[in-house]
Design a protein around this motif. Sequence first.
Motif, PDB file in Angstrom:
ATOM      1  N   PRO A 126     -19.287  65.336  39.709  1.00 40.49           N
ATOM      2  CA  PRO A 126     -19.085  64.759  40.958  1.00 40.49           C
ATOM      3  C   PRO A 126     -19.139  65.577  42.733  1.00 40.49           C
ATOM      4  N   ASN A 127     -19.379  66.775  42.053  1.00 41.41           N
ATOM      5  CA  ASN A 127     -19.705  67.784  43.137  1.00 41.41           C
ATOM      6  C   ASN A 127     -21.577  68.007  42.695  1.00 41.41           C
ATOM      7  N   GLY A 128     -21.863  67.684  42.484  1.00 39.93           N
ATOM      8  CA  GLY A 128     -23.590  67.891  42.716  1.00 39.93           C
ATOM      9  C   GLY A 128     -23.622  68.975  41.780  1.00 39.93           C
ATOM     10  N   GLU A 129     -22.807  69.253  40.600  1.00 37.91           N
ATOM     11  CA  GLU A 129     -23.300  70.426  39.197  1.00 37.91           C
ATOM     12  C   GLU A 129     -23.786  69.441  38.381  1.00 37.91           C
ATOM     13  N   ALA A 130     -25.339  70.874  38.122  1.00 42.74           N
ATOM     14  CA  ALA A 130     -25.807  70.438  36.608  1.00 42.74           C
ATOM     15  C   ALA A 130     -24.851  69.973  35.132  1.00 42.74           C
ATOM     16  N   VAL A 131     -25.932  69.240  35.357  1.00 40.70           N
ATOM     17  CA  VAL A 131     -24.857  67.936  33.948  1.00 40.70           C
ATOM     18  C   VAL A 131     -25.298  68.605  32.404  1.00 40.70           C
ATOM     19  N   TYR A 132     -24.909  68.982  31.483  1.00 49.02           N
ATOM     20  CA  TYR A 132     -25.817  69.154  30.018  1.00 49.02           C
ATOM     21  C   TYR A 132     -24.446  68.531  29.083  1.00 49.02           C
ATOM     22  N   LEU A 133     -26.260  68.409  28.191  1.00 49.14           N
ATOM     23  CA  LEU A 133     -26.023  67.528  26.614  1.00 49.14           C
ATOM     24  C   LEU A 133     -25.475  68.587  25.831  1.00 49.14           C
ATOM     25  N   ASP A 134     -24.375  68.660  25.027  1.00 52.44           N
ATOM     26  CA  ASP A 134     -24.074  69.654  24.051  1.00 52.44           C
ATOM     27  C   ASP A 134     -24.165  69.334  22.741  1.00 52.44           C
ATOM     28  N   MET A 135     -24.562  69.961  21.804  1.00 53.32           N
ATOM     29  CA  MET A 135     -24.638  69.686  20.208  1.00 53.32           C
ATOM     30  C   MET A 135     -24.458  67.700  20.341  1.00 53.32           C
ATOM     31  N   TYR A 136     -23.157  67.097  20.867  1.00 52.00           N
ATOM     32  CA  TYR A 136     -23.388  66.093  20.138  1.00 52.00           C
ATOM     33  C   TYR A 136     -24.102  64.917  20.887  1.00 52.00           C
ATOM     34  N   ASP A 137     -24.524  65.135  21.819  1.00 52.06           N
ATOM     35  CA  ASP A 137     -24.738  64.264  23.129  1.00 52.06           C
ATOM     36  C   ASP A 137     -24.239  64.124  24.302  1.00 52.06           C
ATOM     37  N   ARG A 138     -22.577  64.978  24.137  1.00 46.55           N
ATOM     38  CA  ARG A 138     -21.953  64.407  25.232  1.00 46.55           C
ATOM     39  C   ARG A 138     -22.246  64.948  26.974  1.00 46.55           C
ATOM     40  N   GLN A 139     -21.781  64.953  27.733  1.00 48.74           N
ATOM     41  CA  GLN A 139     -22.682  64.671  28.569  1.00 48.74           C
ATOM     42  C   GLN A 139     -21.217  65.933  29.747  1.00 48.74           C
ATOM     43  N   PHE A 140     -21.790  67.189  29.918  1.00 43.41           N
ATOM     44  CA  PHE A 140     -20.353  67.751  30.545  1.00 43.41           C
ATOM     45  C   PHE A 140     -21.658  68.510  31.938  1.00 43.41           C
ATOM     46  N   TYR A 141     -19.913  68.460  31.942  1.00 45.18           N
ATOM     47  CA  TYR A 141     -20.325  70.225  33.496  1.00 45.18           C
ATOM     48  C   TYR A 141     -19.284  70.640  33.513  1.00 45.18           C
ATOM     49  N   GLU A 142     -19.693  71.944  34.008  1.00 46.41           N
ATOM     50  CA  GLU A 142     -19.213  73.333  34.394  1.00 46.41           C
ATOM     51  C   GLU A 142     -18.403  73.265  35.411  1.00 46.41           C
ATOM     52  N   ASN A 143     -17.183  73.313  35.805  1.00 45.70           N
ATOM     53  CA  ASN A 143     -16.013  73.639  36.919  1.00 45.70           C
ATOM     54  C   ASN A 143     -16.345  74.744  37.383  1.00 45.70           C
ATOM     55  N   GLU A 144     -15.418  74.701  38.682  1.00 44.97           N
ATOM     56  CA  GLU A 144     -15.617  75.842  39.007  1.00 44.97           C
ATOM     57  C   GLU A 144     -14.912  77.604  38.529  1.00 44.97           C
ATOM     58  N   MET A 145     -13.752  77.476  37.487  1.00 45.15           N
ATOM     59  CA  MET A 145     -13.492  78.183  36.253  1.00 45.15           C
ATOM     60  C   MET A 145     -14.093  78.447  34.923  1.00 45.15           C
ATOM     61  N   GLY A 146     -15.524  77.788  35.332  1.00 43.16           N
ATOM     62  CA  GLY A 146     -15.895  77.426  33.690  1.00 43.16           C
ATOM     63  C   GLY A 146     -16.408  77.193  32.984  1.00 43.16           C
ATOM     64  N   GLN A 147     -14.848  75.818  33.180  1.00 46.25           N
ATOM     65  CA  GLN A 147     -14.315  75.468  31.872  1.00 46.25           C
ATOM     66  C   GLN A 147     -15.683  74.013  32.120  1.00 46.25           C
ATOM     67  N   ARG A 148     -15.564  73.703  30.769  1.00 46.65           N
ATOM     68  CA  ARG A 148     -16.313  71.838  30.629  1.00 46.65           C
ATOM     69  C   ARG A 148     -15.462  70.813  30.923  1.00 46.65           C
ATOM     70  N   VAL A 149     -16.126  70.254  31.489  1.00 49.53           N
ATOM     71  CA  VAL A 149     -15.575  69.041  31.981  1.00 49.53           C
ATOM     72  C   VAL A 149     -16.393  67.775  31.766  1.00 49.53           C
ATOM     73  N   TYR A 150     -16.369  66.707  30.323  1.00 52.02           N
ATOM     74  CA  TYR A 150     -17.116  65.508  30.217  1.00 52.02           C
ATOM     75  C   TYR A 150     -16.924  65.020  30.587  1.00 52.02           C
ATOM     76  N   LEU A 151     -17.971  64.022  30.619  1.00 54.70           N
ATOM     77  CA  LEU A 151     -18.154  62.677  31.455  1.00 54.70           C
ATOM     78  C   LEU A 151     -17.799  61.230  30.430  1.00 54.70           C
ATOM     79  N   ASP A 152     -17.213  60.737  30.907  1.00 53.82           N
ATOM     80  CA  ASP A 152     -16.768  59.660  30.492  1.00 53.82           C
ATOM     81  C   ASP A 152     -18.241  58.239  30.133  1.00 53.82           C
ATOM     82  N   THR A 153     -18.556  57.761  29.105  1.00 49.97           N
ATOM     83  CA  THR A 153     -20.073  57.716  29.102  1.00 49.97           C
ATOM     84  C   THR A 153     -19.553  56.229  29.332  1.00 49.97           C
TER      85      THR A 153
END
Length: 90
Positions: free
Chosen positions: A62-89
């Motif tokens: 949402p703020n232009g962060e890079a989106v990654y895939l985890d080992m289960y092919d779920r999409q997430f980005y990391e917020n300012e605190m370094g926590q994973r935030v998963y995207l709704d697919t």
Amino acid sequence: MKNSTLWGIVAGAVAAGAVLYVKRNQVSRLGGNALNSARNLGDKLVQYGSQIKDRLMSIKGPNGEAVYLDMYDRQFYENEMGQRVYLDTN
């Protein structure tokens, strides 16, 4: 004479069984190696496909962060605190 012929037949049968056993193990190892190679190739193709999809679609958080895939092919980005935030697919 009959005794030596009988021992010759038994020895021949044992030798033939040993040859068949060794051949079967070699074929099993060859088949196992081919199966492992095919699995590794399949895993690499899936990984490369995911990377290409991510590059072509250029998905961002949402703020232009890079989106990654985890080992289960779920999409997430990391917020300012370094926590994973998963995207709704949905």
